[in-house]
Design a protein around this motif. Structure first.
Motif, PDB file in Angstrom:
ATOM      1  N   ALA A   1      23.245 -57.948  22.605  1.00  0.00           N
ATOM      2  CA  ALA A   1      22.912 -57.087  23.739  1.00  0.00           C
ATOM      3  C   ALA A   1      21.867 -57.761  24.605  1.00  0.00           C
ATOM      4  O   ALA A   1      21.375 -58.853  24.300  1.00  0.00           O
ATOM      5  N   TYR A   2      21.532 -57.092  25.701  1.00  0.00           N
ATOM      6  CA  TYR A   2      20.422 -57.487  26.559  1.00  0.00           C
ATOM      7  C   TYR A   2      19.467 -56.307  26.693  1.00  0.00           C
ATOM      8  O   TYR A   2      19.898 -55.144  26.790  1.00  0.00           O
TER       9      TYR A   2
ATOM     10  N   ALA B   1      17.782 -61.620  25.847  1.00  0.00           N
ATOM     11  CA  ALA B   1      18.942 -61.615  24.949  1.00  0.00           C
ATOM     12  C   ALA B   1      18.533 -61.113  23.568  1.00  0.00           C
ATOM     13  O   ALA B   1      17.489 -61.490  23.029  1.00  0.00           O
TER      14      ALA B   1
ATOM     15  N   ARG C   1      15.463 -60.152  31.900  1.00  0.00           N
ATOM     16  CA  ARG C   1      16.586 -59.936  30.976  1.00  0.00           C
ATOM     17  C   ARG C   1      16.297 -60.717  29.697  1.00  0.00           C
ATOM     18  O   ARG C   1      15.996 -61.904  29.735  1.00  0.00           O
TER      19      ARG C   1
ATOM     20  N   GLN D   1      21.913 -53.148  27.282  1.00  0.00           N
ATOM     21  CA  GLN D   1      23.324 -53.399  27.579  1.00  0.00           C
ATOM     22  C   GLN D   1      23.968 -54.178  26.435  1.00  0.00           C
ATOM     23  O   GLN D   1      23.396 -55.153  25.950  1.00  0.00           O
ATOM     24  N   ARG D   2      25.149 -53.774  26.046  1.00  0.00           N
ATOM     25  CA  ARG D   2      25.894 -54.530  25.039  1.00  0.00           C
ATOM     26  C   ARG D   2      26.494 -55.786  25.656  1.00  0.00           C
ATOM     27  O   ARG D   2      26.881 -55.795  26.822  1.00  0.00           O
ATOM     28  N   ARG D   3      26.547 -56.843  24.843  1.00  0.00           N
ATOM     29  CA  ARG D   3      27.230 -58.072  25.236  1.00  0.00           C
ATOM     30  C   ARG D   3      28.489 -58.202  24.395  1.00  0.00           C
ATOM     31  O   ARG D   3      28.470 -57.914  23.193  1.00  0.00           O
TER      32      ARG D   3
ATOM     33  N   ASP E   1      27.893 -58.180  35.005  1.00  0.00           N
ATOM     34  CA  ASP E   1      26.932 -58.085  33.919  1.00  0.00           C
ATOM     35  C   ASP E   1      25.558 -57.675  34.398  1.00  0.00           C
ATOM     36  O   ASP E   1      24.695 -57.334  33.626  1.00  0.00           O
TER      37      ASP E   1
ATOM     38  N   ARG F   1      28.651 -62.525  36.830  1.00  0.00           N
ATOM     39  CA  ARG F   1      27.243 -62.176  36.886  1.00  0.00           C
ATOM     40  C   ARG F   1      27.041 -60.802  37.485  1.00  0.00           C
ATOM     41  O   ARG F   1      26.209 -60.022  37.044  1.00  0.00           O
TER      42      ARG F   1
END
Length: 365
Positions: free
Chosen positions: A140-141, A156, A154, A131-133, A55, A52
């Protein structure tokens, strides 16, 4: 007195397997099992917490949104690559038309330590970090941050992060994701653009449902794509690009009325000036995927457009550093990362390197 023979006395009950003064085998097995369970629990908690933290977009409170700073995504290897950094903003006099081709770049005394982002923008005490996941398909987020760059929300997403914008007040946010494809230079792409009102929390996941008027008529088509939103100061009016049937248009939208209308053709990634009188945009000046665009500025009162001194192809949503200067990213030399350049917004002067190894410029005024 009666004397009892110790040999004939009843033996004390001694658990099987226990030595003198020691715990039984069963007790030891239970103790080991409990210890193992505790260690396993600690390991799981540590792993989840570490994940966490890795991320999370939270950053130390010392690194926040401060006025007079230019924030950007650092692409410098070994120096917080991918993290948001900042440098002192260039004074307006330096960003005016006096810039020349020989102007030296501003000193790059960057401060690093911001969140990891693919795209970043900030204004009005609010920041947006895409942000890429990891995983397939791409995901991403969209992370909403406060003035101390601490995470507030946040969301998704699916796709590849592409554009991010925050209104001047910090209330309205927009982001664009590539649903398919990864470049506007070809026709084989699809986008999904979202809007978020941070005051009410209302999220519009895909603005393709907004009623569109094209050339004075209500328009319907399954291939409509929106991207590159830019908000006016009233947090209601906005500008964006819409594409359909192989053409791109500048649209003006009204959030309260939930309508959009086209203003002119061949406009991409509009960016509204701080005084709300002009739009910077990229215009397709040649066909194909090789150097197709050039930066222009459109006067919204006269609807006259002006090419800028930057003659290289800019595939970016330019940012107004002030009412006179635009900042944008270009590929770095030798194929490394990208650099942030500036150019006067009136068509005079020449491009100047502002930040080497950077992208997503966002001035905080």
């Amino acid at each position: 007195m009666v004397v009892t023979d110790r040999a004939s006395a009843p033996a004390e009950s001694t658990p099987r397997g226990a030595g003198p003064g020691g715990p039984s085998l069963r007790a030891r097995v239970i103790a080991i099992a409990v210890a193992t369970a505790v260690l396993a629990t600690v390991a799981v908690v540590y792993t989840v917490t570490a994940a966490r933290r890795a991320d999370s977009a939270d950053t130390p409170s010392a690194f926040g949104l401060d006025r007079g700073q230019l924030y950007f995504r650092s692409t410098r290897e070994g120096d917080g690559a991918g993290r948001v950094a900042r440098v002192a903003a260039v004074p307006a006099a330096r960003g005016a038309a006096a810039m020349s081709a020989k102007a030296a770049p501003a000193p790059d005394h960057r401060t690093t330590g911001g969140p990891v982002c693919e795209r970043f923008h900030a204004a009005g005490g609010t920041a947006l970090c895409l942000q890429r996941r990891p995983g397939i398909p791409p995901a991403a987020y969209a992370v909403v941050l406060d003035g101390r760059l601490r995470e507030k929300r946040r969301i998704a997403l699916t796709g590849i992060p592409n554009r991010a914008r925050v209104s001047a007040s910090g209330r309205m946010l927009s982001w664009t994701m590539f649903a398919t494809g990864d470049s506007y230079a070809t026709t084989s792409f699809s986008t999904r653009t979202s809007l978020l009102d941070t005051r009410t929390g209302y999220l519009i996941k895909n603005m393709e449902d907004i009623p569109l008027t094209l050339d004075g008529r209500r328009y319907h088509s399954p291939d409509v794509n929106y991207w590159g939103v830019s908000f006016a100061r009233d947090d209601n009016r906005f500008y964006a690009t819409v594409s359909t049937k192989g053409r791109t248009y500048l649209v003006e939208g009204d959030l309260r009325r939930w309508t959009a209308r086209t203003l002119r053709e061949n406009v991409e990634c509009p960016s509204l000036s701080p005084d709300n009188t002009r739009l910077a945009f990229k215009k397709r000046v040649r066909e194909g995927a090789r150097d197709p665009w050039r930066l222009y500025v459109l006067d919204l009162r006269t609807m006259r457009e002006q090419p800028l001194a930057e003659e290289r192809s800019v595939d970016d949503q330019a940012a107004w550093l002030d009412d006179h200067t635009l900042g944008y990213a270009l590929p770095g030399r030798g194929g490394r990362g990208s650099d942030i350049w500036t150019v006067p917004a009136d068509g005079t002067g020449a491009p100047a390197l502002r930040v080497a190894d950077g992208s997503s410029p966002a001035p905080v005024r």
